[in-house]
Design a protein around this motif. Structure first.
Motif: not given
Ligand SMILES: [Zn+2]
Ligand SMILES: [Zn+2]
Length: 174
Positions: A24, A27, A33-34, A57-59, A61, A71, A119, A122, A126
């Motif tokens: 994990t 960010m 967290k991601c 990745a599961k970001i 937001r 997510i 990072r 992403i 993203a």
């Protein structure tokens, strides 16, 4: 997301090491967290280590419309070469001339940390718009209710009052 690469750095180029990732990341400055899972293939190059990572990745937001947390799933394919700051054989700092500042480095503890690259990838890949879903109904501007979850009567009330006023004007006068 640390990988110990001392052994790999001593090996001849072309040697490989397969690692798996499940960690994990925080960010930046955000509280979100991601979660990152996947596999990482490390290959010794002439100077450093080539990283080929297949990650999902599961970001975490926040929706810009309804402010709900959601997510965003994102698949990442990372291809980067990492350069060691220290020469393991001589123990001296490597002269990394001609290697730009944008590169990734293996620390003096011979640990390759993938998190900065993750990072960067992403933030590049993203989606720019933070929307929990394509047709987010957002918050009601009058009462603040999340219209994805609940209905409110603000709009109806307005219509009703308009309609009432309209009907009023048509009421026959006695
Ligand atoms: Zn939303
Ligand atoms: Zn409302």
């Amino acid at each position: 997301m640390d990988f110990k690469v001392a052994t790999l750095l001593k090996a001849s180029s072309g040697n490989k090491k397969l690692e798996s990732v499940s960690s994990t990341l925080k960010m930046g400055r955000s509280e979100f967290k991601c979660d990152v899972d996947g596999s990482v293939l490390l290959t010794k190059t002439d100077v450093g280590v080539w990283v080929s990572a297949c990650l999902s990745a599961k970001i975490g937001r926040q929706c810009g419309s309804c402010l709900d947390q959601y997510i965003e799933p994102l698949d990442l394919a990372i291809e980067e070469e990492y350069f060691p700051l220290l020469n393991l054989v001589t123990g001296e700092r490597n002269e990394l001339e001609g290697i730009g500042e944008d590169n990734f480095y293996i620390g003096e503890d011979n640990v390759l940390d993938l998190s900065d690259a993750v990072r960067q990838y992403i933030s590049l890949h993203a989606s720019i718009n933070s929307k929990c879903k394509e047709y987010c109904k957002a918050l009601c501007v009058d009462c603040g209710i999340n219209l994805n979850k609940e209905k409110c009567n603000c709009r109806n009330n307005k219509k009703n009052t308009k309609l009432a006023a309209l009907l009023e004007s048509f009421r026959p006068t006695e």
